[in-house]
Design an enzyme around this catalytic site. Sequence first.
Site, short mmCIF file in Angstrom:
data_model
loop_
_atom_site.label_atom_id
_atom_site.label_comp_id
_atom_site.label_asym_id
_atom_site.label_seq_id
_atom_site.Cartn_x
_atom_site.Cartn_y
_atom_site.Cartn_z
N ASP A 154 0.82 -1.21 0.00
CA ASP A 154 0.00 0.00 0.00
C ASP A 154 0.85 1.26 0.00
O ASP A 154 0.54 2.25 -0.67
CB ASP A 154 -0.92 0.01 1.23
CG ASP A 154 -2.11 -0.92 1.07
OD1 ASP A 154 -2.35 -1.39 -0.06
OD2 ASP A 154 -2.80 -1.18 2.08
N LYS A 213 0.67 3.34 -3.55
CA LYS A 213 -0.37 4.35 -3.41
C LYS A 213 0.07 5.54 -2.56
O LYS A 213 -0.01 6.69 -2.99
CB LYS A 213 -1.63 3.72 -2.80
CG LYS A 213 -2.21 2.61 -3.67
CD LYS A 213 -3.35 1.89 -3.01
CE LYS A 213 -3.83 0.74 -3.89
NZ LYS A 213 -4.90 -0.06 -3.26
N GLU A 261 -9.64 0.53 3.91
CA GLU A 261 -8.93 1.61 3.23
C GLU A 261 -7.58 1.10 2.74
O GLU A 261 -6.95 0.24 3.36
CB GLU A 261 -8.71 2.80 4.17
CG GLU A 261 -9.98 3.55 4.56
CD GLU A 261 -10.55 4.38 3.42
OE1 GLU A 261 -9.89 4.48 2.37
OE2 GLU A 261 -11.65 4.90 3.58
N CYS A 262 -7.12 1.67 1.62
CA CYS A 262 -5.86 1.23 1.02
C CYS A 262 -4.65 1.93 1.62
O CYS A 262 -3.52 1.55 1.37
CB CYS A 262 -5.89 1.48 -0.47
SG CYS A 262 -5.95 3.25 -0.91
N GLY A 263 -4.87 2.98 2.38
CA GLY A 263 -3.75 3.73 2.94
C GLY A 263 -3.78 5.19 2.56
O GLY A 263 -3.25 6.03 3.29
#
Length: 261
Positions: free
Chosen positions: A131, A135, A239-241
């Site tokens: 992550d 991202k 959440e992805c981060g």
Amino acid sequence: MTSIETLSKPLQLPLAPDVLDLINDHLSQLQPDQILQWAVEYLPHLYQTTAFGLTGLVALDMLSKSTLSPPPLIFIDTLYHFQETYELVEEVKAKYQTPLHVYRPAECDTVEDFEAKYGQNLWERDEDTYDFVVKVEPARRAYDELGVKAIITGRRASQGGDRASLKPLEVDSTGLLKLNPLFEWTFPIVEWYITENDVPRNKLLSQGYRSIGDWHSTAKVVDGQDERAGRWAGREKSECGLHKDYFSMKKKASAVSRTFS
């Protein structure tokens, strides 16, 4: 005492807590298109971050109708998006002509580049590092290089999880302003807008998907499931981060992420 009428244009940063509360009280009474119009007028160095999900596309369409100079777009290309997502990016570029900045993992332009550097299936071996490098780090690099002070997001409270208590405007741990113009909308309302306004949409949405991210962590959902149930299915993750505390994410990531400090 500060009133909404006396706020400077653009806002002076950092925002004091009482000013943020005042702004949220004001924005909570507005419709999404009005929130976006306010943001264009008040928020400094404003960009829209998008993975070309439905809510972000609604915001983009609204902005295209209200200003001749909509905030530029930032797309974080993890290199693992579905082909349909990349096709949608091109369709959106052609329709809206909004400036688009694409950021990828550092020193990686292809999946082959990434896997030569980190090996295969990094998301399985070290999810926090994955992550961070695909991202979080590219997003922070984008904000630094472009001078971003505020972003428009596609988050909504009805998506649940960490988003359930969303407010119109938030400030993260780095001081970045995050505007959530459709924070009160539900998925059916978003779909209605997309259909009524002929907004481009991801072809996967007609195949049982509702929230679309990387191909390896996105699954179809069934009737009755939460719209983000297909993201990281079977894991306690929502959440992805990108919308978690940056410093916590950086700390949790394994030693390989220190390359991007």
